[in-house]
Design a protein around this motif. Structure first.
Motif, mmCIF file in Angstrom:
data_model
loop_
_atom_site.group_PDB
_atom_site.id
_atom_site.type_symbol
_atom_site.label_atom_id
_atom_site.label_comp_id
_atom_site.label_asym_id
_atom_site.label_seq_id
_atom_site.Cartn_x
_atom_site.Cartn_y
_atom_site.Cartn_z
ATOM 1 N N UNK A 256 0.826 -1.170 0.002
ATOM 2 C CA UNK A 256 -0.121 0.020 0.030
ATOM 3 C C UNK A 256 0.842 1.412 -0.095
ATOM 4 N N UNK A 257 2.123 1.203 0.574
ATOM 5 C CA UNK A 257 2.667 2.491 0.633
ATOM 6 C C UNK A 257 3.339 2.702 -0.701
ATOM 7 N N UNK A 258 3.941 1.769 -1.420
ATOM 8 C CA UNK A 258 4.268 1.855 -2.846
ATOM 9 C C UNK A 258 3.032 2.396 -3.626
ATOM 10 N N UNK A 259 1.943 1.809 -3.450
ATOM 11 C CA UNK A 259 0.718 2.273 -4.208
ATOM 12 C C UNK A 259 0.395 3.814 -4.083
ATOM 13 N N UNK A 260 0.630 4.285 -2.763
ATOM 14 C CA UNK A 260 0.123 5.642 -2.474
ATOM 15 C C UNK A 260 1.084 6.277 -3.012
ATOM 16 N N UNK A 261 2.579 6.244 -2.929
ATOM 17 C CA UNK A 261 3.433 6.943 -3.576
ATOM 18 C C UNK A 261 3.376 6.907 -5.133
ATOM 19 N N UNK A 332 9.714 9.177 7.816
ATOM 20 C CA UNK A 332 8.567 8.943 8.494
ATOM 21 C C UNK A 332 8.252 7.614 8.911
ATOM 22 N N UNK A 333 7.973 7.156 10.030
ATOM 23 C CA UNK A 333 7.617 5.592 10.304
ATOM 24 C C UNK A 333 6.196 5.316 10.505
ATOM 25 N N UNK A 352 11.755 6.425 18.780
ATOM 26 C CA UNK A 352 12.935 7.090 18.227
ATOM 27 C C UNK A 352 13.431 8.065 19.181
ATOM 28 N N UNK A 353 14.616 8.779 18.867
ATOM 29 C CA UNK A 353 15.279 9.795 19.799
ATOM 30 C C UNK A 353 15.190 11.109 19.008
ATOM 31 N N UNK A 354 15.502 10.874 17.629
ATOM 32 C CA UNK A 354 15.774 12.107 17.025
ATOM 33 C C UNK A 354 14.481 12.452 16.029
ATOM 34 N N UNK A 355 14.048 11.351 15.435
ATOM 35 C CA UNK A 355 12.800 11.464 14.407
ATOM 36 C C UNK A 355 11.584 11.452 15.288
ATOM 37 N N UNK A 356 10.652 12.411 14.535
ATOM 38 C CA UNK A 356 9.456 12.499 15.486
ATOM 39 C C UNK A 356 8.103 12.089 14.504
ATOM 40 N N UNK A 357 8.267 11.992 13.143
ATOM 41 C CA UNK A 357 7.208 11.853 12.153
ATOM 42 C C UNK A 357 6.664 10.540 12.213
ATOM 43 N N UNK A 358 5.362 10.307 13.132
ATOM 44 C CA UNK A 358 4.887 8.889 12.895
ATOM 45 C C UNK A 358 3.464 8.669 12.716
ATOM 46 N N UNK A 359 3.217 7.843 11.855
ATOM 47 C CA UNK A 359 1.823 7.370 11.448
ATOM 48 C C UNK A 359 1.368 5.946 12.276
ATOM 49 N N UNK A 360 0.278 6.129 12.731
ATOM 50 C CA UNK A 360 -0.080 5.148 13.979
ATOM 51 C C UNK A 360 -1.296 4.142 13.445
ATOM 52 N N UNK A 361 -1.085 2.811 13.451
ATOM 53 C CA UNK A 361 -1.910 1.810 12.986
ATOM 54 C C UNK A 361 -3.032 1.306 13.993
ATOM 55 N N UNK B 176 -10.060 8.659 7.844
ATOM 56 C CA UNK B 176 -10.598 8.709 6.784
ATOM 57 C C UNK B 176 -9.593 7.938 5.443
ATOM 58 N N UNK B 177 -8.351 8.078 5.724
ATOM 59 C CA UNK B 177 -7.136 7.412 4.696
ATOM 60 C C UNK B 177 -6.781 6.335 5.381
ATOM 61 N N UNK B 178 -5.964 5.363 4.279
ATOM 62 C CA UNK B 178 -5.093 4.590 4.660
ATOM 63 C C UNK B 178 -3.947 4.948 5.350
ATOM 64 N N UNK B 179 -3.416 4.098 6.337
ATOM 65 C CA UNK B 179 -1.939 4.364 6.922
ATOM 66 C C UNK B 179 -1.094 4.823 5.823
ATOM 67 N N UNK B 180 -0.960 3.977 4.741
ATOM 68 C CA UNK B 180 -0.220 4.422 3.553
ATOM 69 C C UNK B 180 -0.527 5.967 3.120
ATOM 70 N N UNK B 181 -1.512 6.085 2.951
ATOM 71 C CA UNK B 181 -1.857 7.409 2.415
ATOM 72 C C UNK B 181 -1.470 8.487 3.547
ATOM 73 N N UNK B 182 -1.795 8.200 4.485
ATOM 74 C CA UNK B 182 -1.273 9.318 5.881
ATOM 75 C C UNK B 182 0.131 9.403 5.823
ATOM 76 N N UNK B 183 0.898 8.172 5.497
ATOM 77 C CA UNK B 183 2.307 8.354 5.578
ATOM 78 C C UNK B 183 2.868 9.273 4.505
ATOM 79 N N UNK B 184 2.326 8.992 3.208
ATOM 80 C CA UNK B 184 2.653 9.798 2.183
ATOM 81 C C UNK B 184 2.260 11.348 2.481
ATOM 82 N N UNK B 185 1.197 11.659 2.991
ATOM 83 C CA UNK B 185 0.907 13.139 3.254
ATOM 84 C C UNK B 185 1.868 13.613 4.431
ATOM 85 N N UNK B 186 2.149 12.779 5.251
ATOM 86 C CA UNK B 186 3.031 13.329 6.271
ATOM 87 C C UNK B 186 4.368 13.477 5.976
#
Lengths: 421, 341
Positions: A256-261, A332-333, A352-361, B176-186
């Protein structure tokens, strides 16, 4: 760039799945030839195999789901898909690949170390699992009396990839629903930020390993492959722990991340980096630092890192995010939270200790009630609860197959709330 | 309103760490900081008794809370006020537990501690108000506690303005969006210059100061403890294989070795095949006994404390740690070897 680089994805939609006399595909209907498929799955380690079907919306629970695979084929006998397992161990991801979108083959039953994974095809848990949205051919089995569990596992893995190729082969001559061109990652700057995807693969030995060209990355270093190789099954999962955090082969194939990119006009998908998840700290640090150096050499502006597994795999993401930031790469993690049953605990085991951009599942420990179902596949009882599989069951999100996969299919996340007084 | 005030052995004037094993007891009237609290509460309220328990005893015997609540009811108490516990972990846990036990029994419960006190998580939704970090802040802390107690007695809800503290829960929901889409947005947000955007605010972790080295290991009483899912064969106590919520204790008296058939591992995070073939691989009892015989260590403690460290929540793990430490200290253990898997 090589003249033949890039992959053409020939998409055949599956809207109905049934067992029948011979395998065929026409107008969205996939018929599975029961006898020929059982023949295909024949192995000395398996005394018997049984096939079942589960469609989205069915009152069916699949218990003990192991790997799931999207059917794909490049030609007779697979034509090179699943390199190292079905096809020869050679890089893939070029030419044409036929896929059966909306279908999956799933092995479900007991294996040691396999934490019990549940897929509900309807009800509240269905929205959480990518495999509740597919027409599933479920493979159950009885192990041969003298077979080791390792042999059973290998027989299932070999059988499942054969089955996935066999089903897609039925669609080779069918008119496609869509044809999608997947370019190779750009090696030039076209003004868009270059973004890489870091795919951590679990490497914890038997029943907790992921295979690249049929071999484990355990003990190895990060490596860069074409994202298009995933479509052809270059990465096959043999990891059965942490059901919610599992990344089955299906999610690698449809990453899904490859697809979103690929779908994002403002960013350039620049690289896919595969990394092992070593079991000791020094190796985690080495692999993380090395992966960040690779990303720097690839001139990445940003990278998204994902993991597979529970607490210790947080470290593999966190260390990479920190090393990437040190290299000047925006990191981004995607991580799941383990915040306790009531959601009040610290969410990450190793932040992480330096990075702060995280997405939660979402929070792994939060519980949900799954209503009773008419039919169960895989296992008769939910061993975790010692209850019949068709009962109403209360389970943590952790048990819902792929509900929190950091490959990012799901929409689950966390929001802060005052604790109920 | 009749109030019972809870303090630990130190604030009751019984003693320091040497008295931390003191059992639960109720004494008439206010004691220690309770005297100041009583004057701050005013004439409408009375501290009829002081409930006391040693910190180690409270940490290793959670039932102390229900016992003291029952005694408080005999004094016709309608509220139990606990603390302030500042940043003291065992004391904070005891305050949170007795306030929670009071609520459970239908009384008003209120505790006071610092927001970073690890005991805060034990309050189970019962009111806790903020105290200072150390006892130098006693006066301010008691003033806040007294004001909160008056409000609770009047049947009002405490808010953040009253100094109410408590955990914020992270609750699942569908985005609203998938985690993958949110990661790209981030990625886009971050590349756009935003340095703060995230979905997971980063937690603060405790840092633990190691205990001083053991002066003479040949004289020391040494305990073996493990998070390796180590149980009696058949797992009669049903210790969980993952996400443990409890721990177990087993006697090692008279055993020279952790033999297969007597012990096993139920850990769900690794293959237990080799652990079960020889449970000494999880709990090195055979080697420890050898060292005991050879005089390398003074003596081996007669019990193992065990749990499963596999996806365990931090709150549970922290509680196990505090309970183990209190339990081992009460038995005068000088060193513990924690085998991790």
């Amino acid at each position: 760039m090589h003249a033949e680089a890039g992959l053409t994805r020939v998409v055949h939609e599956v809207r109905a799945l049934e067992l029948g006399e011979r395998t065929s595909y026409a107008a969205g209907r996939l018929t599975v030839g029961e006898a020929s498929v059982k023949d295909l799955l024949r192995d000395p380690a398996l005394a018997e195999v049984r096939l079942g079907c589960a469609a989205p919306g069915d009152s069916v629970r699949i218990v003990g789901a192991l790997d799931a695979i999207q059917p794909c084929s490049k030609g007779a006998g697979g034509g090179g898909v699943f390199p190292g397992l079905l096809g020869p161990a050679m890089p893939a991801g070029r030419g044409e690949t036929h896929i059966l979108r909306g279908a999956a083959v799933i092995a479900a039953g007991y294996l040691p170390r396999a934490q019990e994974a549940v897929i509900d095809m309807s009800g509240p848990a269905a929205a959480l699992s990518p495999l509740a949205a597919t027409h599933n051919l479920v493979v159950e089995w009885t192990p041969a009396e003298d077979a080791s569990w390792e042999d059973v596992d290998q027989a299932l893995r070999r059988g499942l990839v054969k089955l996935a190729a066999h089903l897609a082969e039925a669609a080779l001559d069918a008119a496609p629903d869509a044809v999608e061109e997947l370019a190779e990652p750009a090696d030039t700057c076209n003004g868009k930020p270059r973004v890489g995807v870091i795919l951590n693969l679990q490497t914890q030995g038997k029943f907790k390993d992921v295979f690249v060209y049929g071999r484990s990355l355990s003990g190895g270093l990060p490596t860069v492959i074409s994202p298009n190789e995933l479509d052809d099954g270059a990465v096959v999962s043999g990891q059965y722990g942490h059901p919610a955090l599992k990344n089955p082969t299906y999610l690698h194939q449809t990453h899904p991340v490859l697809a979103a990119l690929r779908a994002c006009d403002e960013l350039e998908l620049a690289a896919l980096v595969l990394c092992p998840e070593p079991v000791n700290q020094a190796d985690k640090e080495l692999v993380s630092a090395h992966a960040a150096r690779l990303c720097a050499q690839l001139n990445l502006d940003a990278a998204i890192a994902t993991k597979e597994g529970g607490g210790n795999a947080d470290a593999d993401v966190s260390l990479k995010l920190d090393r990437l930031e040190e290299e000047g790469i925006t990191a981004v993690g995607i991580l799941a939270e383990m915040a306790g049953r009531d959601g009040t605990g610290p969410p990450l085991v190793v932040p992480p200790t330096k990075a702060t951009a995280l997405v939660s599942t979402g929070n792994y420990d939060e519980r949900m009630t799954l209503p009773a179902v008419e039919r169960a596949l895989g296992r008769d009882r939910v061993a975790l609860l010692d209850q019949p599989s068709t009962d109403e069951v209360e389970l943590p999100v952790a048990a819902i197959y792929c509900a929190q996969s950091t490959l990012g299919w799901g929409r689950l996340t966390c929001a802060e709330a005052e604790v109920a007084r | 309103m009749k109030i019972v005030h809870y303090v630990n052995q130190f604030f009751a004037g019984i003693g320091g760490e040497d008295s931390a094993g003191t059992g639960p007891q109720l004494r008439d009237g206010a004691l220690g900081p309770g005297r100041k609290l009583a004057s701050l509460l005013g004439d409408e309220h009375e501290i009829v008794a002081t409930a006391i328990c040693g910190d180690d005893h409270a940490a290793s015997h959670p039932e102390f809370a229900a016992e003291l609540v029952a005694q408080a009811r005999e004094h016709n108490a309608e509220m139990i006020v606990a603390g302030p516990a500042f940043t003291s972990g065992r004391y904070g846990m005891a305050c949170a537990r007795i306030a929670a036990a009071a609520s459970e029994a239908g009384l008003h419960g209120l505790a006071s501690m610092h927001p970073e006190n690890p005991g805060l998580g034990e309050a189970a939704g019962t009111s806790v108000v903020e105290s200072g970090a150390i006892s130098r802040h006693m006066k301010d802390s008691l003033e806040r506690l007294a004001a909160a107690a008056r409000k609770v007695a009047a049947g009002e809800e405490l808010t953040a303005q009253d100094g109410r503290i408590g955990p914020v829960a992270r609750i699942n929901r569908l985005a609203q969006d998938s985690a993958a889409e949110r990661a790209v947005a981030l990625v886009l947000t971050r590349l756009g210059g935003d340095r703060d955007a995230t979905e997971i605010p980063l937690p603060d972790f405790d840092s633990v100061t190691p205990a001083a080295p053991v002066a003479d290991i040949t004289e020391a009483l040494v305990a073996l403890v493990t998070e390796g899912g180590f149980v009696l064969a058949g797992n009669p106590d049903r210790l969980e294989s993952a996400r443990a919520t409890k721990w177990v204790r087993y006697s090692l008296d008279g055993l020279d070795s952790a033999d297969s058939g007597e012990f096993e591992s139920v850990h769900g995070g690794f293959s237990t095949q080799w652990a079960n073939a020889d449970p000494n691989r999880i709990l090195p009892l055979d080697i420890a006994r050898e060292m005991e015989r050879e005089g390398v260590i003074g003596r081996l403690h007669g019990e193992v404390l065990a749990t499963t460290g596999n996806g365990t929540t931090v709150a549970d793990a922290r509680r196990f740690g505090m309970e183990w430490a209190a339990d081992l200290r009460q038995q005068n253990i000088q060193a513990a070897i924690l085998t991790a898997t």
